[in-house]
Design a protein around this motif. Structure first.
Motif, PDB file in Angstrom:
ATOM      1  N   VAL A 143       0.558  -1.453   0.037  1.00 36.45           N
ATOM      2  CA  VAL A 143      -0.034  -0.362  -0.236  1.00 36.45           C
ATOM      3  C   VAL A 143       0.693   1.572   0.025  1.00 36.45           C
ATOM      4  O   VAL A 143       1.791   1.161   1.142  1.00 36.45           O
ATOM      5  N   ASP A 144       0.367   2.034  -1.199  1.00 40.54           N
ATOM      6  CA  ASP A 144       1.296   3.297  -1.242  1.00 40.54           C
ATOM      7  C   ASP A 144       1.249   3.885  -0.017  1.00 40.54           C
ATOM      8  O   ASP A 144      -0.473   5.427  -0.345  1.00 40.54           O
ATOM      9  N   TYR A 145       0.922   4.555   1.203  1.00 41.23           N
ATOM     10  CA  TYR A 145       0.447   5.173   1.914  1.00 41.23           C
ATOM     11  C   TYR A 145       0.850   6.959   2.178  1.00 41.23           C
ATOM     12  O   TYR A 145       0.263   7.746   2.271  1.00 41.23           O
ATOM     13  N   GLU A 146       1.835   6.941   1.752  1.00 41.86           N
ATOM     14  CA  GLU A 146       2.568   8.537   0.725  1.00 41.86           C
ATOM     15  C   GLU A 146       0.990   9.054  -0.324  1.00 41.86           C
ATOM     16  O   GLU A 146       1.001  10.302   0.199  1.00 41.86           O
ATOM     17  N   ALA A 147       0.627   8.040  -1.310  1.00 45.65           N
ATOM     18  CA  ALA A 147       0.143   8.375  -2.219  1.00 45.65           C
ATOM     19  C   ALA A 147      -0.984   8.683  -1.424  1.00 45.65           C
ATOM     20  O   ALA A 147      -2.245   9.969  -2.405  1.00 45.65           O
ATOM     21  N   LEU A 148      -1.832   8.132  -1.188  1.00 46.15           N
ATOM     22  CA  LEU A 148      -3.269   7.816   0.188  1.00 46.15           C
ATOM     23  C   LEU A 148      -3.251   8.812   0.608  1.00 46.15           C
ATOM     24  O   LEU A 148      -4.204   9.647   0.617  1.00 46.15           O
ATOM     25  N   TYR A 149      -2.384   9.036   1.517  1.00 45.19           N
ATOM     26  CA  TYR A 149      -3.174  11.096   2.293  1.00 45.19           C
ATOM     27  C   TYR A 149      -2.458  12.086   1.416  1.00 45.19           C
ATOM     28  O   TYR A 149      -3.453  12.690   2.156  1.00 45.19           O
ATOM     29  N   ASN A 150      -2.003  11.618   0.112  1.00 46.16           N
ATOM     30  CA  ASN A 150      -1.758  12.639  -0.949  1.00 46.16           C
ATOM     31  C   ASN A 150      -3.836  12.786  -1.117  1.00 46.16           C
ATOM     32  O   ASN A 150      -4.419  13.875  -2.104  1.00 46.16           O
ATOM     33  N   LEU A 151      -3.950  11.945  -1.699  1.00 46.11           N
ATOM     34  CA  LEU A 151      -5.442  11.629  -2.271  1.00 46.11           C
ATOM     35  C   LEU A 151      -6.460  12.137  -1.512  1.00 46.11           C
ATOM     36  O   LEU A 151      -7.861  13.228  -1.601  1.00 46.11           O
ATOM     37  N   ILE A 152      -6.756  12.172   0.077  1.00 45.98           N
ATOM     38  CA  ILE A 152      -6.892  12.332   1.078  1.00 45.98           C
ATOM     39  C   ILE A 152      -7.070  14.154   1.172  1.00 45.98           C
ATOM     40  O   ILE A 152      -8.280  14.898   1.653  1.00 45.98           O
ATOM     41  N   GLU A 153      -6.093  14.575   1.353  1.00 47.50           N
ATOM     42  CA  GLU A 153      -5.823  15.798   1.114  1.00 47.50           C
ATOM     43  C   GLU A 153      -6.614  16.331   0.071  1.00 47.50           C
ATOM     44  O   GLU A 153      -7.009  17.406   0.181  1.00 47.50           O
ATOM     45  N   PHE A 154      -5.937  15.887  -1.092  1.00 51.78           N
ATOM     46  CA  PHE A 154      -6.246  15.928  -2.470  1.00 51.78           C
ATOM     47  C   PHE A 154      -8.149  16.563  -2.605  1.00 51.78           C
ATOM     48  O   PHE A 154      -8.748  17.340  -2.562  1.00 51.78           O
ATOM     49  N   GLN A 155      -8.775  15.341  -1.900  1.00 50.48           N
ATOM     50  CA  GLN A 155     -10.328  15.149  -1.473  1.00 50.48           C
ATOM     51  C   GLN A 155     -10.512  16.242  -0.569  1.00 50.48           C
ATOM     52  O   GLN A 155     -11.729  17.064  -0.828  1.00 50.48           O
ATOM     53  N   ILE A 156     -10.169  16.690   0.367  1.00 50.12           N
ATOM     54  CA  ILE A 156     -11.001  17.713   1.348  1.00 50.12           C
ATOM     55  C   ILE A 156     -10.220  18.882   0.690  1.00 50.12           C
ATOM     56  O   ILE A 156     -10.984  19.731   1.216  1.00 50.12           O
ATOM     57  N   GLU A 157      -9.424  19.453   0.183  1.00 55.25           N
ATOM     58  CA  GLU A 157      -8.571  20.227   0.067  1.00 55.25           C
ATOM     59  C   GLU A 157     -10.294  21.336  -1.269  1.00 55.25           C
ATOM     60  O   GLU A 157     -10.594  21.916  -1.437  1.00 55.25           O
ATOM     61  N   ASN A 158     -10.632  20.249  -1.959  1.00 54.51           N
ATOM     62  CA  ASN A 158     -11.766  20.695  -2.830  1.00 54.51           C
ATOM     63  C   ASN A 158     -12.822  19.346  -3.273  1.00 54.51           C
ATOM     64  O   ASN A 158     -14.023  19.762  -4.155  1.00 54.51           O
ATOM     65  N   GLN A 159     -13.078  20.300  -1.453  1.00 58.04           N
ATOM     66  CA  GLN A 159     -14.833  19.989  -1.066  1.00 58.04           C
ATOM     67  C   GLN A 159     -15.180  18.894  -1.142  1.00 58.04           C
ATOM     68  O   GLN A 159     -16.369  18.653  -1.122  1.00 58.04           O
ATOM     69  N   SER A 160     -14.706  17.794  -1.149  1.00 55.18           N
ATOM     70  CA  SER A 160     -15.602  16.189  -1.083  1.00 55.18           C
ATOM     71  C   SER A 160     -16.574  16.608   0.407  1.00 55.18           C
ATOM     72  O   SER A 160     -15.764  16.859   1.167  1.00 55.18           O
ATOM     73  N   ASP A 161     -17.203  15.590   0.313  1.00 54.23           N
ATOM     74  CA  ASP A 161     -18.445  15.722   1.391  1.00 54.23           C
ATOM     75  C   ASP A 161     -18.126  15.030   2.397  1.00 54.23           C
ATOM     76  O   ASP A 161     -18.509  14.444   3.249  1.00 54.23           O
ATOM     77  N   GLY A 162     -17.406  13.530   2.040  1.00 54.74           N
ATOM     78  CA  GLY A 162     -17.054  12.508   3.311  1.00 54.74           C
ATOM     79  C   GLY A 162     -16.275  11.372   1.862  1.00 54.74           C
ATOM     80  O   GLY A 162     -15.996  11.555   0.890  1.00 54.74           O
TER      81      GLY A 162
END
Length: 304
Positions: free
Chosen positions: A20-39
């Motif tokens: 599992v690429d945890y660095e990429a997963l972290y970046n995806l999480i931040e990308f989603q939150i910064e771009n207003q995903s609701d969950g």
């Protein structure tokens, strides 16, 4: 509880060695939150949960919940073809601080109505966190009838919603007509999210939001607030990329799209495999067209 909007079913990125690429997963999480995903839904179908080991499943859940840190809801995919396993998974998710469990109906064994009711009731009784049922007959080979969904919602206080991916708007309309107050209905199909919200649904649990989180948030927000002209415009604009994201089995196309955007490595867990070259080319062309029109992603265009 009144969750609405675009909830992303996030992918699980892998390294070339299969870990599992945890660095990429972290970046995806931040990308989603910064771009207003609701969950965020973690360890669902799009997250290739069926290919994760038990330890990986546990660690990915813990990681996502910790990194999100209550900024938006985290919903954990906990369903199984075994009721005991689904109960265990749901308890684990609750212990890690999940905001809800997304429980797919049992796949492969095609339970009867009585078996489906027993499955969801046992899980609801085992945890105190909210339970969202997940109906996806195309993968499970059985449909949860609309009247059973309503029955379970009425009889179990913590069964609070349904991800409805039957592809049947009439079934969704029946659920919306008969649901108890506060029961949430989410489209499980990106292509049906706009018409579903027009019927009264609360939003979508989305695959395409992995690629275009802000745009799908805006689409759902417009539909939910009655701005149907804007919502229809966005729906039609992104319809082709939605269709291309299901030209092969999910999550092959969406993960390929993320790799083309430089956000994950193009790595999958067998039997999920790389996209066919012809389909990959179609996806690339549509991504390029949309990204040129989307200021959020202008920095990625020259690299595609």
């Amino acid at each position: 509880m009144n969750w609405q909007g675009s909830i992303v079913a996030i992918v699980t990125p892998f390294n070339k060695d299969g870990s599992v690429d945890y660095e990429a997963l972290y970046n995806l999480i931040e990308f989603q939150i910064e771009n207003q995903s609701d969950g965020i839904v973690v360890c669902g179908t799009t997250g290739e949960a069926a290919t994760l080991s038990k330890d990986e499943y546990r660690e990915v859940i813990k990681f996502v919940i910790a990194k999100v840190n209550k900024r938006i809801p985290v919903i954990v995919g906990t369903g199984s073809n075994s009721t005991a396993t689904a109960v265990e998974n749901s308890k684990m998710a609750e212990s890690f601080g999940a905001d809800a469990a997304l429980v797919v109906s049992p796949y492969y064994n095609k339970p009867t109505r009585k078996g489906l009711k027993d499955y969801f009731t046992q899980i609801a009784n085992a945890v105190s966190i909210p339970v969202i049922m997940y109906n996806v007959p195309g993968r499970t080979a059985s449909n949860i009838p609309a009247d059973l969904i309503v029955e379970l919602a009425n009889e179990n206080e913590n069964i609070v919603g349904i991800k409805e991916a039957s592809g049947n708007l009439e079934q969704m309309a029946c659920i919306l007509r008969d649901r108890p107050v506060g029961f949430m209905v989410f489209s499980g199909d990106d292509a049906m999210a706009f018409p579903a919200v027009c019927l009264g649904a609360d939003g979508v649990i989305s695959v395409i939001a992995n690629l275009f989180p802000k745009e799908f948030h805006d689409l759902m927000e417009a539909a939910l607030t009655g701005n149907l002209i804007k919502a229809r415009e966005l729906h039609l604009k992104y319809l082709n990329i939605i269709q291309l994201c299901f030209i092969e089995s999910n999550p092959i196309p969406v993960k390929t799209g993320l790799s083309l955007m430089g956000k994950v490595k193009e790595e999958f867990r067998s039997p999920i495999c790389r996209m066919e070259d012809q389909n990959r080319g179609k996806l690339l062309v549509e991504l390029q067209k949309l990204l040129v029109q989307t200021s959020t992603y202008m920095s990625r265009i020259e690299e595609l």
